[in-house]
Design an enzyme around this catalytic site. Structure first.
Site, PDB file in Angstrom:
ATOM      1  N   HIS A  77       2.117   2.048  -3.186  1.00 58.36           N
ATOM      2  CA  HIS A  77       1.156   2.950  -3.809  1.00 58.36           C
ATOM      3  C   HIS A  77       1.611   4.400  -3.755  1.00 58.36           C
ATOM      4  O   HIS A  77       0.795   5.307  -3.932  1.00 58.36           O
ATOM      5  CB  HIS A  77      -0.216   2.802  -3.140  1.00 58.36           C
ATOM      6  CG  HIS A  77      -0.841   1.454  -3.359  1.00 58.36           C
ATOM      7  ND1 HIS A  77      -2.104   1.137  -2.891  1.00 58.36           N
ATOM      8  CD2 HIS A  77      -0.402   0.340  -4.006  1.00 58.36           C
ATOM      9  CE1 HIS A  77      -2.399  -0.115  -3.226  1.00 58.36           C
ATOM     10  NE2 HIS A  77      -1.375  -0.612  -3.894  1.00 58.36           N
ATOM     11  N   ASP A 118       0.867  -1.183   0.000  1.00 56.71           N
ATOM     12  CA  ASP A 118       0.000   0.000   0.000  1.00 56.71           C
ATOM     13  C   ASP A 118       0.901   1.229   0.000  1.00 56.71           C
ATOM     14  O   ASP A 118       2.023   1.163  -0.498  1.00 56.71           O
ATOM     15  CB  ASP A 118      -0.944  -0.027   1.206  1.00 56.71           C
ATOM     16  CG  ASP A 118      -2.291   0.640   0.902  1.00 56.71           C
ATOM     17  OD1 ASP A 118      -2.289   1.843   0.607  1.00 56.71           O
ATOM     18  OD2 ASP A 118      -3.322  -0.041   0.950  1.00 56.71           O
TER      19      ASP A 118
END
Length: 436
Positions: free
Chosen positions: A283, A260
């Protein structure tokens, strides 16, 4: 008479010495080493160490002598990777916290299996260090962490956490139990630092968090540096470092590869520096997501500088929810970034996780992207998707040079896409800026 007075005075001094040294007399040993970077005195008027008492820097020696409390001396703690060391480590923490001398919790070489570790203040010790030399191994079952975290440090002002050791949460054994997306049940976070002003986390390794690797919130003056954080890119919601409701934070000189966000900057974050971060997989480095909850507050004065992104989903990202409270994110700068095969190098997404029709009311202003170079897998290298309810104000892009390296054989040119952005473009622009 003078002899009797001298004897009484000497007796009083001796009693005082015994009283002050009672905690020191119980120490396993003392650490006389001195690191001028990590063991500095607090600035005048700041919150004190440990129990939060004010500290006068003028009265402190530049060298701190720590009472060392070695967890291996507290049964049933045993560094064999098999015995449950939770109770022994908590007994050692109690001695550290309640001593009136500077104290260090030492987790030596070895593998220490534990459930929840709750290192909670306020403490009597004027200076506290947690030195992790070995491997802390989280139990593989999430039932061992009923409060949603593995290691919690709360209300311990001035705490220093370091040592070169590793926090291995064994998240790979339960990632499959987490639901997909925002509606999945969160898994326990590896490390939480809360309500602990003037603190420092450095020189540690984080491996395979169950949930977030690190959360830091409700604090001021925090330095996070020289961390190595790794979780596979398919691991769910394993953010590297998440901060929120916090002021004056420095996240520096670290490698973060997760499933993430490498770094996520939540609501209430003010005066934040993120610098010299190697991000990937992951991310990207994100502001947000913002606006999910009614109680959220503004974000302002954030600088992300001199970072690299390697095969990440996003690079420099700002994300906000629909149907949000009326809050703002102001004075956000991303500068001097290198992108290598990043899918969304520059992205503002105010339609993040859309599940409600009402547009986001998070107002974005004074947003700058400067000197961002590299390669992208997407033809849309710059995406500024702002809110129709509160369009972005003061968005500037200067010297952006992103080359397409994706698989599109028809269109090998990078483009910009803008909505409600009111953006200005300058310097070298590849892709070209949006037409106003």
């Amino acid at each position: 008479m003078s002899l009797e007075r001298n004897l009484l005075q000497n007796f009083g001094v001796w009693c005082l010495v015994l009283l002050v040294s009672s905690c020191v007399a119980n120490a396993h040993n003392f650490d006389d080493t001195f690191d001028p970077i990590t063991r500095r005195a607090l600035v005048a008027g700041s919150q004190g160490h440990g129990g939060g008492h004010p500290v006068d820097p003028g009265n402190q020696s530049p060298q701190v002598h720590y009472k060392v409390v070695d967890v291996s001396k507290f049964p049933p703690a045993k560094g064999d990777g098999k015995c449950d060391s939770t109770q022994g480590i908590m007994k050692a923490w109690a001695e550290v916290c309640h001593c009136n001398a500077p104290s260090k919790l030492l987790i030596p070489k070895g593998t220490w299996l534990t459930a929840e570790l709750d290192f909670r203040g306020p403490c009597e010790a004027p200076h506290i260090m947690i030195e992790i030399q070995g491997i802390l191994l989280g139990k593989p079952d999430k039932q061992a962490f009923p409060r949603g975290w593995w290691i919690n440090i709360m209300g311990v002002h001035g705490v220093i956490i370091n040592g070169g050791g590793t926090l291995n949460a064994q998240g790979e054994k339960i990632w499959h139990t987490r639901g997909i997306g925002e509606h999945g049940t969160p898994l326990p976070d590896s490390f939480v630092l809360a309500q602990s002003n003037h603190s420092r986390v450095e020189n540690l390794n984080f491996v395979n968090a169950k949930g977030f690797n690190m959360k830091v919130f409700e604090a001021e003056d925090v330095t996070i540096t020289n961390l190595h954080i790794t979780s596979p890119d398919e691991s769910p919601n394993t953010d590297g470092i998440h901060i929120g409701r916090i002021r004056d934070v420095r996240i520096l000189d670290s490698f973060i590869g997760t499933g993430d966000d490498c770094v996520s900057i939540g609501d209430g974050s003010i005066d934040i520096l993120v610098k010299n971060i190697m991000c990937g997989p992951g991310h990207g480095i994100s502001i947000g997501s913002l606006g999910r909850f009614e109680y959220e507050t503004d974000v302002r004065n954030v600088l992300v500088d001199n970072c690299t992104f390697t095969r990440t989903q996003n690079g420099a990202r700002i994300k906000t929810f629909h149907d949000s409270p009326q809050i703002a994110a102001h004075n956000i700068t991303y500068s001097n970034l290198i992108m290598t095969d990043v899918y969304n190098p520059i992205i503002i997404d105010q339609n993040y996780a859309v599940s409600k029709p009402t547009p986001s009311k998070v107002k974005l202003s004074d947003i700058k992207f400067r000197n961002i170079k590299g390669t992208t897998w997407s033809n849309i290298a710059v995406s500024l998707n702002c809110s129709s309810a509160v369009p972005c104000q003061g968005v500037e892009l200067f010297d952006v040079d992103l080359r397409y390296t994706g698989n599109n054989t028809v269109d090998k040119i990078t483009h910009s896409a803008c909505a409600h952005a009111n953006a200005k473009f300058g310097g070298v622009m590849n892709p070209p800026g949006c037409k106003i």
